[in-house]
Design an enzyme around this catalytic site. Structure first.
Site, PDB file in Angstrom:
ATOM      1  N   ILE A 124       0.831  -1.302  -0.120  1.00 36.14           N
ATOM      2  CA  ILE A 124       0.100   0.092  -0.016  1.00 36.14           C
ATOM      3  C   ILE A 124       1.015   1.137   0.208  1.00 36.14           C
ATOM      4  CG2 ILE A 124      -0.323   0.099   2.743  1.00 36.14           C
ATOM      5  CD1 ILE A 124      -3.204   0.803   1.883  1.00 36.14           C
ATOM      6  N   THR A 127       2.790   6.749   2.085  1.00 35.08           N
ATOM      7  CA  THR A 127       3.744   7.603   2.645  1.00 35.08           C
ATOM      8  C   THR A 127       4.426   8.182   1.348  1.00 35.08           C
ATOM      9  OG1 THR A 127       4.476   6.561   4.513  1.00 35.08           O
ATOM     10  CG2 THR A 127       5.991   8.058   4.060  1.00 35.08           C
ATOM     11  N   GLU A 244      -4.923  -2.235  11.563  1.00 35.56           N
ATOM     12  CA  GLU A 244      -3.607  -2.215  11.264  1.00 35.56           C
ATOM     13  C   GLU A 244      -2.708  -1.777  12.727  1.00 35.56           C
ATOM     14  OE1 GLU A 244      -0.299   0.703   8.944  1.00 35.56           O
ATOM     15  OE2 GLU A 244      -2.411   1.042   8.649  1.00 35.56           O
ATOM     16  N   ARG A 270      24.195 -17.847  31.800  1.00 36.61           N
ATOM     17  CA  ARG A 270      25.490 -17.050  31.903  1.00 36.61           C
ATOM     18  C   ARG A 270      25.898 -16.785  33.537  1.00 36.61           C
ATOM     19  NH1 ARG A 270      29.842 -15.460  29.179  1.00 36.61           N
ATOM     20  NH2 ARG A 270      30.595 -13.406  29.857  1.00 36.61           N
TER      21      ARG A 270
END
Length: 381
Positions: A124, A127, A244, A270
């Site tokens: 799409i 921008t 979205e 660790r």
């Protein structure tokens, strides 16, 4: 999603998609990050597996799946598997719903079957170099011709999936100085004269997901490629923003969960001064803080998912999800990298990749500053 939100068919779909990702995507993820784009074959493989364009009606080859939880599974599995190269969510959750929702019967028959199979890869184009979150500021112009076609001129930038896409929904205006009521959506296809995928843009993260500029120089777009009605483009795009932004929020949370899991394992393995670093109070407190915030975020986003499934998710609540969860992700990956120490700063370490991938979530889909503005306005200010 939390397990109680799944039904048996969701679990079966999740297992099938997770197996597909582990088999077809994870082994290639590093190569795609190096190349800056994925192979088209993975799209066709995803289509063959039934993992694309889930909501497309059966008459066009889709599954007619309107339960948004299936879309959520796709995004969450990819995030938890630390995969950021494939743009399935852009295709399935943003572009295809536009084609299926406002396209006419002829357009649906022409485009949707290939969207389901992965032959068509969509993007799409909103921008532009001088227009980002302010969609009304775009300058790409489509001049209508006497025969009903359009001459399209302009340039789009920062288009995710723009290099691979061969079916592009482009936001344009009738005139450069037009307002949002002059905005329309045109579908531009590969092969149209004057349309080019220009330079591919290198990013600091999400390296396997291609991003490109799209240029239109006197591109003649036929009348039958007008999507919906003229002048309604802005409204069509706004309608899809809640979904979205919810997707960005839930992806952010899933990535935060993956980062925490990676860090808990590191803190167990660790050692420093003769004991695992997770045994130190500072480490335990930081892990506890992240675990608490992620748990709160999970409860909120799952509520949003169910509201969206019922058609009740508001624009401001979706903005809250996008804004708060992407900010949470930023805090989590930063702290997780700190707990990894120098090992986390190595570019090919999982946490370093998540650190750079995460930064974009506060920008795309509307910057978090815009999200705050939307929320503030909903409060009457």
């Amino acid at each position: 999603m939390q397990d109680f939100m799944y039904e048996e068919e969701h679990r079966a779909f999740r297992d099938a998609f997770a197996a597909f990702v582990e088999r077809e995507i994870v082994p290639r993820e590093e190569a795609w990050r190096e190349a800056g784009k994925v192979d088209r074959e993975v799209w066709r493989a995803a289509g063959a597996g039934g993992f694309l364009a889930l909501s497309v009606p059966e008459q066009y080859g889709g599954a007619s799946q309107t339960d948004f939880r299936f879309n959520v599974i796709v995004s969450e599995v990819l995030a938890r598997c630390q995969v950021s190269s494939v743009g399935f969510n852009i295709h399935t959750d943003i572009v295809v719903p536009l084609l299926a929702g406002i396209g006419n019967d002829e357009q649906k028959g022409r485009w949707l079957p290939n969207c389901v199979t992965g032959e068509a890869i969509t993007c799409i184009g909103m921008t532009e170099p001088k227009a980002g979150s302010d969609l009304q500021g775009i300058h790409t112009v489509a001049e209508k011709q006497p025969d009903g076609s359009f001459i399209l001129n302009g340039r789009k930038t920062l288009i995710s999936g723009g290099a691979l896409a061969n079916l592009c929904v482009i936001a344009c205006k009738a005139a450069a100085d037009g307002d949002h009521q002059s905005m329309s959506l045109l579908v531009v296809e590969d092969g149209m004269e004057g349309f080019s995928h220009d330079r591919e843009l290198k990013k600091i993260g999400l390296n396997g997901l291609d991003m490109a500029e799209l240029t239109f120089e006197n591109v003649r777009v036929p009348a039958e490629n007008l999507l919906g009605e003229e002048g309604m483009g802005f409204l069509y795009l706004v309608r899809g923003l809640a979904q979205e932004r919810l997707i960005i929020g839930l992806q952010s949370l899933a990535m935060a969960e993956a980062a925490l899991e990676e860090t808990v394992a590191h803190c167990q393995e660790r050692t420093a001064f003769g004991r695992p670093i997770g045994k130190f109070q500072n480490s335990r407190f930081k892990l506890a803080e992240m675990f608490t915030e992620i748990t709160i975020g999970r409860t909120f986003v799952d509520q949003c998912i169910m509201e969206h499934n019922e058609g009740k998710l508001t624009a401001e609540k979706a903005s809250m999800a996008k804004y708060w969860l992407s900010e949470l992700l930023g805090r989590v990956v930063d702290q997780c990298l700190q707990l990894h120490g120098g090992h986390g700063y190595i570019a090919d370490s999982p946490i370093a990749k998540m650190y750079t991938d995460a930064r974009a979530s506060r920008i795309y889909g509307g910057t978090n500053e815009i999200m705050r503005e939307i929320i503030g306005r909903s409060m009457g200010f």
